[in-house]
Design a protein around this motif. Sequence first.
Motif, PDB file in Angstrom:
ATOM      1  N   THR A  89     -16.243 -70.936  -0.701  1.00 10.50           N
ATOM      2  CA  THR A  89     -14.930 -71.064   0.322  1.00 10.50           C
ATOM      3  C   THR A  89     -13.697 -70.983  -0.558  1.00 10.50           C
ATOM      4  OG1 THR A  89     -16.166 -71.542   2.061  1.00 10.50           O
ATOM      5  CG2 THR A  89     -13.733 -71.398   2.577  1.00 10.50           C
ATOM      6  N   CYS A  90     -12.542 -70.524  -0.324  1.00 12.40           N
ATOM      7  CA  CYS A  90     -11.650 -70.384  -1.180  1.00 12.40           C
ATOM      8  C   CYS A  90     -10.843 -71.472  -1.338  1.00 12.40           C
ATOM      9  CB  CYS A  90     -10.152 -69.324  -0.944  1.00 12.40           C
ATOM     10  SG  CYS A  90      -9.042 -69.139  -1.739  1.00 12.40           S
ATOM     11  N   PRO A  91     -10.066 -72.327  -2.787  1.00 12.22           N
ATOM     12  CA  PRO A  91      -9.689 -73.709  -2.660  1.00 12.22           C
ATOM     13  C   PRO A  91      -8.112 -73.809  -1.669  1.00 12.22           C
ATOM     14  CG  PRO A  91      -9.869 -72.600  -4.764  1.00 12.22           C
ATOM     15  CD  PRO A  91     -10.241 -71.417  -4.384  1.00 12.22           C
ATOM     16  N   TYR A  92      -7.730 -73.147  -2.406  1.00 14.28           N
ATOM     17  CA  TYR A  92      -6.223 -72.847  -1.526  1.00 14.28           C
ATOM     18  C   TYR A  92      -5.777 -72.907   0.040  1.00 14.28           C
ATOM     19  CZ  TYR A  92      -5.633 -71.459  -6.653  1.00 14.28           C
ATOM     20  OH  TYR A  92      -5.576 -71.915  -7.788  1.00 14.28           O
ATOM     21  N   CYS A  93      -5.441 -71.873   0.694  1.00 17.32           N
ATOM     22  CA  CYS A  93      -4.863 -72.436   1.498  1.00 17.32           C
ATOM     23  C   CYS A  93      -5.293 -72.522   2.812  1.00 17.32           C
ATOM     24  CB  CYS A  93      -3.298 -70.592   2.439  1.00 17.32           C
ATOM     25  SG  CYS A  93      -4.562 -70.079   2.835  1.00 17.32           S
ATOM     26  N   GLY A  94      -5.334 -72.800   4.322  1.00 18.71           N
ATOM     27  CA  GLY A  94      -6.630 -73.185   5.430  1.00 18.71           C
ATOM     28  C   GLY A  94      -7.069 -72.339   5.706  1.00 18.71           C
ATOM     29  N   THR A  95      -6.422 -70.765   5.252  1.00 21.26           N
ATOM     30  CA  THR A  95      -7.144 -69.456   5.941  1.00 21.26           C
ATOM     31  C   THR A  95      -8.479 -69.640   5.798  1.00 21.26           C
ATOM     32  OG1 THR A  95      -5.078 -68.003   5.590  1.00 21.26           O
ATOM     33  CG2 THR A  95      -7.133 -67.057   6.250  1.00 21.26           C
ATOM     34  N   GLY A  96      -8.822 -70.384   4.397  1.00 27.50           N
ATOM     35  CA  GLY A  96     -10.742 -70.508   4.493  1.00 27.50           C
ATOM     36  C   GLY A  96     -11.849 -68.978   4.280  1.00 27.50           C
ATOM     37  N   CYS A  97     -11.179 -68.177   3.448  1.00 23.02           N
ATOM     38  CA  CYS A  97     -11.470 -67.243   3.049  1.00 23.02           C
ATOM     39  C   CYS A  97     -12.598 -67.166   2.162  1.00 23.02           C
ATOM     40  CB  CYS A  97     -10.323 -66.173   2.136  1.00 23.02           C
ATOM     41  SG  CYS A  97      -8.950 -65.620   3.033  1.00 23.02           S
ATOM     42  N   GLY A  98     -13.927 -66.490   2.436  1.00 24.74           N
ATOM     43  CA  GLY A  98     -15.041 -66.717   1.592  1.00 24.74           C
ATOM     44  C   GLY A  98     -14.554 -65.942   0.364  1.00 24.74           C
ATOM     45  N   GLN A 118       2.302 -66.971   2.853  1.00 22.51           N
ATOM     46  CA  GLN A 118       1.709 -68.247   2.311  1.00 22.51           C
ATOM     47  C   GLN A 118      -0.400 -68.241   3.559  1.00 22.51           C
ATOM     48  OE1 GLN A 118       2.814 -70.296   0.939  1.00 22.51           O
ATOM     49  NE2 GLN A 118       4.906 -69.054   0.686  1.00 22.51           N
ATOM     50  N   HIS A 119      -0.297 -67.607   3.836  1.00 21.17           N
ATOM     51  CA  HIS A 119      -1.626 -67.387   4.792  1.00 21.17           C
ATOM     52  C   HIS A 119      -1.680 -65.692   4.952  1.00 21.17           C
ATOM     53  CE1 HIS A 119      -0.268 -71.426   6.730  1.00 21.17           C
ATOM     54  NE2 HIS A 119      -1.611 -71.493   6.422  1.00 21.17           N
ATOM     55  N   PRO A 120      -2.201 -65.219   3.546  1.00 20.06           N
ATOM     56  CA  PRO A 120      -2.198 -63.523   3.674  1.00 20.06           C
ATOM     57  C   PRO A 120      -2.803 -62.965   4.122  1.00 20.06           C
ATOM     58  CG  PRO A 120      -1.037 -64.614   1.691  1.00 20.06           C
ATOM     59  CD  PRO A 120      -1.943 -66.227   2.274  1.00 20.06           C
ATOM     60  N   LEU A 121      -4.573 -63.704   4.786  1.00 23.94           N
ATOM     61  CA  LEU A 121      -5.714 -63.070   5.298  1.00 23.94           C
ATOM     62  C   LEU A 121      -5.324 -63.801   6.758  1.00 23.94           C
ATOM     63  CD1 LEU A 121      -7.541 -61.292   3.901  1.00 23.94           C
ATOM     64  CD2 LEU A 121      -6.185 -62.186   2.597  1.00 23.94           C
ATOM     65  N   ILE A 122      -4.084 -64.036   7.125  1.00 28.81           N
ATOM     66  CA  ILE A 122      -3.969 -65.119   8.736  1.00 28.81           C
ATOM     67  C   ILE A 122      -2.662 -63.313   9.124  1.00 28.81           C
ATOM     68  CG2 ILE A 122      -3.124 -66.344  10.416  1.00 28.81           C
ATOM     69  CD1 ILE A 122      -4.118 -68.299   8.822  1.00 28.81           C
ATOM     70  N   LYS A 158     -11.427 -59.181   2.014  1.00 26.75           N
ATOM     71  CA  LYS A 158      -9.794 -59.227   1.443  1.00 26.75           C
ATOM     72  C   LYS A 158      -9.665 -60.505   0.426  1.00 26.75           C
ATOM     73  CE  LYS A 158      -9.386 -55.049   3.291  1.00 26.75           C
ATOM     74  NZ  LYS A 158     -10.722 -54.311   3.567  1.00 26.75           N
ATOM     75  N   LEU A 159      -9.191 -60.975  -0.760  1.00 30.68           N
ATOM     76  CA  LEU A 159      -8.503 -61.370  -0.941  1.00 30.68           C
ATOM     77  C   LEU A 159      -7.267 -61.219  -1.244  1.00 30.68           C
ATOM     78  CD1 LEU A 159     -10.686 -63.151  -3.245  1.00 30.68           C
ATOM     79  CD2 LEU A 159     -10.960 -63.853  -0.680  1.00 30.68           C
ATOM     80  N   CYS A 160      -6.027 -62.260  -1.245  1.00 29.87           N
ATOM     81  CA  CYS A 160      -4.720 -62.303  -1.824  1.00 29.87           C
ATOM     82  C   CYS A 160      -5.176 -62.936  -3.411  1.00 29.87           C
ATOM     83  CB  CYS A 160      -4.216 -63.919  -1.060  1.00 29.87           C
ATOM     84  SG  CYS A 160      -4.148 -65.118  -1.210  1.00 29.87           S
ATOM     85  N   PRO A 161      -3.952 -62.715  -3.702  1.00 34.20           N
ATOM     86  CA  PRO A 161      -3.416 -63.185  -5.593  1.00 34.20           C
ATOM     87  C   PRO A 161      -4.490 -64.175  -5.481  1.00 34.20           C
ATOM     88  CG  PRO A 161      -1.839 -62.424  -4.310  1.00 34.20           C
ATOM     89  CD  PRO A 161      -2.231 -62.143  -3.007  1.00 34.20           C
ATOM     90  N   LYS A 162      -3.688 -65.656  -5.042  1.00 38.10           N
ATOM     91  CA  LYS A 162      -4.550 -66.960  -5.374  1.00 38.10           C
ATOM     92  C   LYS A 162      -6.155 -66.802  -5.208  1.00 38.10           C
ATOM     93  CE  LYS A 162      -1.294 -69.092  -2.927  1.00 38.10           C
ATOM     94  NZ  LYS A 162      -0.152 -68.380  -2.458  1.00 38.10           N
ATOM     95  N   GLY A 163      -6.551 -66.322  -3.866  1.00 37.75           N
ATOM     96  CA  GLY A 163      -7.707 -67.031  -4.125  1.00 37.75           C
ATOM     97  C   GLY A 163      -8.765 -65.386  -5.233  1.00 37.75           C
ATOM     98  N   ARG A 164      -7.982 -64.633  -5.125  1.00 37.39           N
ATOM     99  CA  ARG A 164      -8.370 -63.549  -6.377  1.00 37.39           C
ATOM    100  C   ARG A 164      -8.923 -64.217  -8.127  1.00 37.39           C
ATOM    101  NH1 ARG A 164     -10.156 -61.163  -9.512  1.00 37.39           N
ATOM    102  NH2 ARG A 164     -10.149 -59.481 -11.133  1.00 37.39           N
TER     103      ARG A 164
HETATM  104 FE1  SF4 Z   1      -7.580 -68.154   0.084  1.00 37.08          FE
HETATM  105 FE2  SF4 Z   1      -5.583 -66.424  -0.219  1.00 37.08          FE
HETATM  106 FE3  SF4 Z   1      -7.254 -66.477   1.539  1.00 37.08          FE
HETATM  107 FE4  SF4 Z   1      -5.216 -68.405   1.573  1.00 37.08          FE
HETATM  108  S1  SF4 Z   1      -5.218 -66.303   2.671  1.00 37.08           S
HETATM  109  S2  SF4 Z   1      -7.535 -68.892   2.049  1.00 37.08           S
HETATM  110  S3  SF4 Z   1      -5.134 -68.243  -0.303  1.00 37.08           S
HETATM  111  S4  SF4 Z   1      -7.752 -65.770  -0.457  1.00 37.08           S
END
Ligand code: SF4
Length: 686
Positions: free
Chosen positions: A9-18, A172-176, A43-49
Amino acid sequence: MDMKIVPTTCPYCGTGCGLNLVVKDGKVVSVAAWQRHPVNEGKLCPKGRYAHEFIHRPDRLTKPLIKKDGKFVEATWDEAYDLVAKKLKSFKPEEVMCLSSARVSNEENYLMQKFARTVIKTPHVDHCARLCHASTVVGLAGAFGSGAMTNDIGGIAESKCIFVLGSNTVEQHPLIGRKIVQAKQKGAKVICFDPRFTPTARLADLYASFYSGTDVALLNGLMQHIIKNGWEAKDYIATRTKDFEKVKAVVMKPEYSLDNVSRITGIAVKDLETAAEWFAKSPASCLCYSMGITQHTTGVDNVKSVANLLMLTGNVGKIGGGVNALRGQNNVQGACDMGALPNVYSGYQNVTLEPSQTKMKEAWGCEIAPGKVGYTVTDAINVLCDSPPKLKAIYIMGENPMVSDPDLHHVEKALKNLEFLVVQDIFLTETAQLADVVLPASCFAEKDGTQTSTERRVQRFRKAVNPPGDAKVDWQIICELAAKMGCAKQFPFKSAEEIFNEVAKVTPSYAGMSYARIEKPEALHWPCPTPEHPGTPVLHTQKFSHPDGLGVFTPIEFKPPAEVPDAEYPFILTTGRCIWQWHTGSMTRRSSSLEREEPESWLEINTEDAKALGIQNREVVRAITRRGEVKVAARVTPDIKRNEVFMPFHYAECAANTLTNNALDPTAKIPEFKACAVRVEKIKEA
Ligand code: SF4
């Protein structure tokens, strides 16, 4: 060549992307989105990527460090543990505080609060939710009986009207943010009120800029217009809520007429009318908020006003509705759930109630800290400046108050007043540099555990590689330190799963969970009270979580921020984040793909204001508040309201929090990061 793929699970925002970590010869070399993860759907945002880029940085902490004559010296674990144990034992329990972290696992948060309450026996334990969503925990618990986001992320795509207030969701929560786009594609109306014309505002069907800190006036005005037109959900209010008449008596006052609200907020009357009509008449409306609502001296009032609007329109407890309080860090929800707060044990069991104390004493098999509410993070900084300071030692795990907290001169003075500071982290952060002992810990890719995303989904992260050098996982460090301090019996854990099993035993909302049940990416949303329970994506569908099952309306009057502009400090300063960086930058600023996009801080100022001050785009200016000053490059733009300026808080060398105000919400004790008075000056050439 040895290659493997590790889902986590992504270590950045609270969205919790896989994510899938791609591991080659013992190193994480890349990240790929987890295709079948229900939240990010490949999908991922830049931070997750680029979440792997900081993992193998050469400046990772690899050995314990002990400060001698002002300089750090490498030490063995035994030397570090012996010193920390001896020092922590030398103080009275109530002179010691433990700071847990929204960046580490549920298991580690659970152990840190257990360490505070059983080993040190101090009531003082808290973490950085105090700085972001403490108002949500208090405000939503008061209104609904549960202080968490009411709906799941997927449900946002089913909404027919999405009101974004105090959130730049797309950045701030791109996948939301993607769910808002999906809802819009299905015909939903999007309303966004924000001082800045953000990427989220660009999505909106109705956008208006407004002055930071005027949310209660805005929400009361909308409610007055809805009631005047008879658009309120009368059956819902009558059957599912109480105290509506008290709210009605306040919001119908002349102060909250749309003309007056327009004057206070800066939003045109016709935009207020449209927003009220769209929100009240849509078959399913939700409100997404984040720190624009919470980080105020009126944070709890703001949250309760949001709850009032949602109950007034009958939108709590249904798909596509709800109060979507978007939590910031990856595990800030979990850190709260685990009781890393001064007033509750795990599962929000009140420390002051005798049955909760007895339950925890029996579960932990020892005497525990007295059943009273301890210091918050913000209290701690203040009492450290008392003479003599009421705290003598702090043990910090994964937090960086020397960048994240308001009024940094005050924070530095406070931390320097400590007799002993232990910092457990993965890098030598600005806070770790002040420590007496630094303990090298592990990042998300180096350990097993669970984290709870903003939608209350409890999901796994998994070990992909070993920690660097002699670094250890946080839960192991806590267990070994507890053993050194004579409490091995309470900390016998050999794996994260064993800790999770204890969490499930003592935490009603997690009682039906196990690692086996959350193995798949769908995992489980709490509450999940029994092993057969399917989890709860949407809260309050039949009744609210209060004992009588009713939602509680609370009358709220508008109060301005603690510090408002005047002749000396004529602008409002608001702070926030950008898409490329994360909080205090300890991870993202060490990720080259992210750092190169936004390597420096800036101050956003309206084009007309800049013109009046003779400031050009990119010119370095001075920003000054009653607490300090910074030199920062101006970003001149029409995309911010006149008389308001913005700075991101990621950059230690140009720290926005040098300027911010540490005035607190009286209940949640959250600081007012979103509004203080500032002066912007051109720097005169010598
Ligand atoms: Fe990670 Fe981006 Fe998903 Fe947030 S939106 S959990 S930062 S990939």
